[in-house]
Enzyme design. Structure first.
Site, PDB file in Angstrom:
ATOM      1  N   CYS A   1     -19.997 -31.946 -10.062  1.00  0.00           N
ATOM      2  CA  CYS A   1     -19.927 -30.493 -10.015  1.00  0.00           C
ATOM      3  C   CYS A   1     -19.317 -29.946 -11.313  1.00  0.00           C
ATOM      4  O   CYS A   1     -20.001 -29.921 -12.335  1.00  0.00           O
ATOM      5  CB  CYS A   1     -19.180 -30.040  -8.768  1.00  0.00           C
ATOM      6  SG  CYS A   1     -19.686 -28.396  -8.242  1.00  0.00           S
TER       7      CYS A   1
ATOM      8  N   HIS B   1     -21.901 -32.740  -4.552  1.00  0.00           N
ATOM      9  CA  HIS B   1     -20.750 -33.631  -4.334  1.00  0.00           C
ATOM     10  C   HIS B   1     -21.206 -34.851  -3.534  1.00  0.00           C
ATOM     11  O   HIS B   1     -21.172 -34.826  -2.294  1.00  0.00           O
ATOM     12  CB  HIS B   1     -19.660 -32.901  -3.549  1.00  0.00           C
ATOM     13  CG  HIS B   1     -18.975 -31.832  -4.316  1.00  0.00           C
ATOM     14  ND1 HIS B   1     -17.781 -32.022  -4.962  1.00  0.00           N
ATOM     15  CD2 HIS B   1     -19.325 -30.540  -4.554  1.00  0.00           C
ATOM     16  CE1 HIS B   1     -17.413 -30.899  -5.549  1.00  0.00           C
ATOM     17  NE2 HIS B   1     -18.341 -29.990  -5.319  1.00  0.00           N
TER      18      HIS B   1
ATOM     19  N   GLU C   1     -19.765 -37.486  -2.928  1.00  0.00           N
ATOM     20  CA  GLU C   1     -18.667 -38.165  -2.226  1.00  0.00           C
ATOM     21  C   GLU C   1     -18.627 -37.842  -0.727  1.00  0.00           C
ATOM     22  O   GLU C   1     -18.154 -38.648   0.070  1.00  0.00           O
ATOM     23  CB  GLU C   1     -17.313 -37.837  -2.873  1.00  0.00           C
ATOM     24  CG  GLU C   1     -16.814 -36.398  -2.732  1.00  0.00           C
ATOM     25  CD  GLU C   1     -17.278 -35.483  -3.849  1.00  0.00           C
ATOM     26  OE1 GLU C   1     -18.309 -35.787  -4.478  1.00  0.00           O
ATOM     27  OE2 GLU C   1     -16.615 -34.451  -4.092  1.00  0.00           O
TER      28      GLU C   1
HETATM   29  N1  GLN Z   1     -15.989 -24.136 -10.587  1.00  0.00           N
HETATM   30  C1  GLN Z   1     -17.329 -24.619 -10.604  1.00  0.00           C
HETATM   31  C2  GLN Z   1     -18.281 -23.705  -9.861  1.00  0.00           C
HETATM   32  O1  GLN Z   1     -17.867 -22.868  -9.127  1.00  0.00           O
HETATM   33  C3  GLN Z   1     -17.394 -26.009 -10.054  1.00  0.00           C
HETATM   34  C4  GLN Z   1     -17.090 -26.074  -8.601  1.00  0.00           C
HETATM   35  C5  GLN Z   1     -16.814 -27.468  -8.130  1.00  0.00           C
HETATM   36  O2  GLN Z   1     -16.568 -28.363  -8.923  1.00  0.00           O
HETATM   37  N2  GLN Z   1     -16.847 -27.683  -6.832  1.00  0.00           N
HETATM   38  O3  GLN Z   1     -19.464 -23.813 -10.019  1.00  0.00           O
END
Ligand code: GLN
Length: 729
Positions: free
Chosen positions: A522, A649, A651
Site C-alpha cells: 500500500c 494488503h 497480509e
Molecule cells: N496513506 C495511503 C493511502 O491512503 C496508504 C494507505 C495504506 O497504506 N493503507 O492511500
C-alpha cells in the site's frame, strides 16, 4: 379457559408456564407492549409442559440477577427460537488481568471443535464506544484488521480468520458504538412507540409479584396502583439489541459452505468487572438463560500466578474473578487458567471447590514454545470433551471423539526445529506496539516457515534513516542503516501521514539499487513509485498528493471510490479484484498463474493513471490492474531479484496453511529460494496451497535511536506466552 388473575396472585406456582408458551411481553426480544393481558399471568401452562427453573432467581437493586443454575442442565427446557436451529454458543470471558490471550484461547477452542467435525463461526465483542476500529490509532490499539466486506475491525478477528480459515463480516465485530447506534437509529424512526429507551430496563417488583414472576428475569415490569393490574413499563432495549445482533450474526455462514455454522464462539473483550462491558454481560446472562444450558458454554480465562517467594500457584485471583462473574449472572462451565506451569491437582481441586466448576473442566494454559501448541494443549486436557458435554453434543455420532489435529501437531513440531534464519527489515513507524503491524508479522511468519526459515524481524524506524537523523542522532542513523544493510529482505508496510516517508523512500531506493528483495504494501508501493519517479526518471519533485497537495509531479493521487459514510468515507475498502496484465511476472507466477486475485484494500491514494505510460517507458511494470485498467494494483521491476509493490494488503488473507504468495516471494528471494519456488509454481503448484505444514517462529528486535529494545508484547522470541500482552493467533 384462562385462569383469573386472582388465581395468578397465589403464592409461588408449582408449575409456571413453560417458555414455549410464554406470552410475547415475556420475551426479551419482542417489541414492548403497553400492558400485560391478564390471561398471560396464568400459572398453569396450557400445554402442561413442565419446566424447571434456574436454581435461584434473585432481584438485586431492581435488576434481575440469576445466581447459579447455569451449567447443570437438569431438565431445564430452553425456549425454542424460531429459525435458530441447533446453534450452540461458546462464550469466552476474561478475568483478573487483560492480555491473557483470550483471543488465542477462543480461536483455539474453535480449532479443536472444528477438528471434531463442527462448523464454527465467531463473534468478537469490543465494549468500547467506537463504532469500528477504522478511526482508532494502530499505534495505541493495534492494527486495524480489514475484512472482505470492507469492515475495519479489531485485530482479534484476524486471529479467528487465521486459525479457523474463515471469512468474517463486519457485523462479527460488535462494539458498544454499533449497538447504541442501531438503537438510536430505531428510536429516531419512532420504532419504540414512544417508550423510554433503556439499557437494561428497571424492574419494580414487590415480593408477591416476585414470587409469581417465574420468568421476570427476562423482562421488567412494574405494578400500577390499581390492584391486580400489571403494566409493562420498560424493555431493556440495549441488552435486547445485543442479543438480536448475536443471534443474527451467528447465522451468517463464514466458511464458504451453505447454511449456518454449528457453534458460534463469542469472545467478550475486556476483563470481568469493567464498567463498559456491563450491558454485554447482562445481555449474555439473559442470552444464556434464553438459549438454555445445553446450548451455551461459558469458558472463563483466568490467571493463576506463582509467587516467587513461596513458589505456590495462587488461586485467589481466579476465585475473585469467578465470584465477580457469578455476581453478574454468569456461571462458568470451564476455567482456562493461564499459568507458567501445569496446575497441580490440589490447586485444581481448590478452584473446583470455590468456583463450582468440576475439576475435569479446569484447563491449564501453561507456557508453550509456540502458538500452534495451544489447540494441542486444549486437546490434551480434553477441553473438547468438556465443551461438547456442556453443549449436549457428546453423544452426536457425526462428531469425532478425538479432534483431528495432525496438521497442527506437524506445524508446531517443525516450528521448534527451525534454525536457518531470514532477516527482514520492517521499515515503518515504530512506537513500541508491534501489534500495529500484526497481520504483516503473521504473514511474514507463515511465509518464512513455508520456506523453512526462522524469521528475524529487524524494526527500523524510518525516520532514523533520514538525513536529519544523521545530524541529530548519528548513532541512531548508523544503527538504522546497518540494520537495513544487514537485512536479507526489506518490507515497507502500509501507513498514513507523512512522518518518516523520506526514510521509507530511501529504503526503497536502497533495495532497488542494491538488488535487495523488497515488498511494498500500500503506502510501501506508493513510495516505491515516488522513488522511481525521482531517482530513475529524474522527476525530482515527484510526490504523492497525500504529502504534498501542490506537487508539480503528482505520481500518486487521491482516487476516492465514492463516499457514503462519515469518517473513512473516501477510503477504498475491502476485497477488490486485480487482473494480471503481464503473465510473465513474478507475482502472477506466485499466485499460480491465475488471471485475477481478490485481495483486501484500505487506501485513498493511488498511482496517477495518467503517468503510467511514462513509468512503463522507464521500465516500471504495472503487472496487476483493476477491471477498469485505471487503478494500478501491483508493480514490479523486471530485472530485480524481487521488487514488488501491491496497492492492496495481502497480509490480511495469509493463513498458516496458506501463506500469502507475495510474502512467500519476499522470503524465498531473501533466502535464495525464489527460482525454485517460481519453478514449482510454473509446474502447477500454487504457493498458497503447496505446503500444508507451514509453521515457524520469529524473533524480533526493535532499533530506534540506536537502542535495541525488546518488543513489549511477546513477539521477542516467538514464544506464545512471552508476556501475555498482545498475544494473537
Ligand atoms: N496513506 C495511503 C493511502 O491512503 C496508504 C494507505 C495504506 O497504506 N493503507 O492511500
Amino acid at each position: 379457559m384462562a385462569p383469573s388473575l386472582s388465581k395468578a396472585l397465589l403464592p409461588l406456582s408449582p408449575q409456571p408456564p413453560c417458555l414455549h408458551c410464554l406470552p410475547t411481553p415475556f420475551s426479551p426480544l419482542s417489541p414492548p407492549k403497553t400492558s400485560l393481558p391478564r390471561a398471560h399471568l396464568q400459572l398453569v401452562c396450557p400445554c402442561e409442559r413442565a419446566v424447571s427453573l434456574p436454581r435461584t432467581v434473585a432481584l438485586v437493586g431492581g435488576l434481575r440477577r440469576r445466581v447459579g443454575g447455569g451449567g447443570g442442565g437438569g431438565g431445564f427446557v430452553g425456549p425454542e427460537i424460531p429459525g435458530q436451529g441447533e446453534m450452540k454458543y461458546v462464550l469466552v470471558t476474561g478475568g483478573v488481568v487483560s492480555g491473557l490471550g483470550k483471543g488465542v484461547t477462543a480461536s483455539s477452542i474453535g480449532v479443536i471443535l472444528k477438528a471434531c467435525g463442527l462448523r464454527i463461526t465467531s463473534i468478537k465483542i469490543d465494549p468500547y464506544l467506537n463504532t469500528d476500529a477504522g478511526t482508532m490509532s494502530p499505534f495505541e490499539h493495534g492494527e486495524v484488521f480489514v475484512l472482505d466486506d470492507g469492515g475495519e475491525v479489531d485485530l482479534d478477528l484476524g486471529n479467528y480468520e487465521r486459525f479457523l480459515d474463515i471469512k468474517l463480516t463486519r457485523d462479527n465485530n460488535i462494539t458498544t458504538g454499533k449497538i447504541y447506534q442501531s438503537v438510536i437509529d430505531k428510536e429516531r424512526k419512532g420504532e419504540y412507540l414512544g417508550k423510554t429507551v433503556q439499557v437494561f430496563g428497571s424492574c419494580f417488583v414487590d415480593s408477591r409479584l416476585f414470587h409469581l414472576s417465574w420468568n421476570f428475569c427476562l423482562c421488567s415490569c412494574s405494578r400500577t396502583d390499581r390492584p391486580n393490574d400489571f403494566t409493562f413499563k420498560v424493555v431493556p432495549h440495549i441488552t435486547n439489541a445485543i442479543q438480536e445482533w448475536i443471534e443474527r450474526v451467528a447465522m451468517i455462514p463464514v466458511d464458504g459452505k451453505e447454511g449456518p455454522a454449528d457453534v458460534c464462539v463469542i469472545e467478550l473483550g475486556g476483563t470481568i468487572g469493567d464498567i463498559e462491558s456491563m450491558p454485554f454481560i447482562e445481555a449474555l446472562g439473559q442470552f444464556s438463560y434464553r438459549v438454555g444450558p445445553g446450548n451455551f458454554c461459558l469458558v472463563h480465562v483466568s490467571l493463576v500466578p506463582v509467587l516467587n517467594v513461596v513458589g505456590e500457584q495462587k488461586t485467589k485471583p481466579t476465585q475473585h474473578s469467578v465470584r465477580g462473574l457469578r455476581g453478574l449472572g454468569l456461571t462458568p462451565n470451564i476455567l482456562a487458567c493461564r499459568s507458567t506451569k501445569e496446575l497441580e491437582d490440589n490447586v485444581k481441586e481448590k478452584l473446583s471447590q470455590f468456583c463450582h466448576v468440576p475439576a475435569a473442566n479446569i484447563i491449564t494454559l501453561y507456557d508453550v514454545s509456540n502458538i500452534w501448541r495451544i489447540p494441542l494443549l486444549l486437546r490434551d486436557q480434553k477441553a473438547h470433551e468438556a465443551i461438547l458435554k456442556v453443549l449436549n453434543l457428546e453423544r452426536v455420532d457425526s462428531i469425532a471423539r478425538e479432534p483431528k489435529l495432525d496438521e497442527w501437531v506437524a506445524r508446531a513440531t517443525i516450528f521448534d526445529t527451525l534454525h536457518d534464519t531470514v532477516r527482514i527489515a520492517m521499515v515503518g513507524k515504530y512506537t513500541g506496539l508491534s501489534d500495529s503491524y500484526l497481520s504483516v508479522l503473521k504473514a511474514l511468519l507463515h511465509a518464512s516457515v513455508d520456506c523453512r526459515r526462522k524469521l528475524v524481524v529487524d524494526w527500523v524506524a524510518s525516520t532514523d534513516l533520514e538525513d536529519s537523523t544523521a545530524i541529530e542522532a548519528p548513532d541512531a542513523y548508523k544503527t538504522a542503516w546497518n540494520l537495513l544493510k544487514g537485512a536479507d529482505g526489506i518490507l515497507v508496510p502500509g501507513g498514513f501521514g507523512d512522518r518518516g516517508v523520506q526514510g521509507k523512500i530511501l529504503a526503497a531506493k536502497y533495495a532497488r539499487e542494491k538488488n535487495v528483495p523488497y515488498l511494498g504494501i500500500c503506502l510501501g508501493m506508493q513510495i516505491a513509485v515516488v522513488e522511481y519517479a525521482r531517482h530513475v526518471m529524474n522527476l525530482t519533485d515527484a510526490n504523492s498528493t497525500e504529502f504534498d497537495p501542490n506537487t508539480k509531479t503528482p505520481c500518486v493521487i487521491f482516487m476516492p471510490e465514492g463516499s457514503k459514510t462519515h469518517m473513512g468515507a473516501t477510503m477504498r475498502l475491502g476485497s477488490r479484484r486485480t487482473f494480471f496484465k503481464i503473465a510473465d511476472c513474478k507475482s502472477s507466477k506466485l499466485y499460480g498463474n491465475v488471471t485475477y486475485v481478490d485481495e483486501r484494500h484500505r487506501h485513498r491514494y493511488e498511482v496517477n493513471p495518467d503517468m503510467v505510460p511514462e513509468f512503463e517507458n522507464a521500465g516500471l511494470q504495472f503487472v496487476g490492474k483493476d477491471d477498469t485498467g485505471r487503478r494500478m494494483e501491483i508493480i514490479e521491476i523486471p530485472n530485480h531479484r524481487y521488487f514488488v509493490g501491491a496497492q492492496f494488503h495481502p497480509e490480511f488473507k495469509s493463513r498458516p496453511s496458506k501463506p500469502s504468495p507475495l510474502f512467500v516471494g519476499l522470503i524465498a528471494a531473501a533466502s535464495g529460494q525464489l527460482d525454485r519456488v517460481l519453478q514449482d509454481c510454473s509446474n502447477g503448484h500454487v504457493v498458497a496451497a503447496k505446503h500444508v505444514l507451514s509453521n515457524g517462529s520469529y524473533t524480533s528486535t526493535v532499533h530506534q535511536n540506536g537502542h535495541p529494545k525488546k518488543l513489549a508484547n511477546g513477539l521477542s522470541n516467538g514464544t506464545y506466552y512471552a508476556s501475555g500482552n498482545g498475544v494473537h493467533a
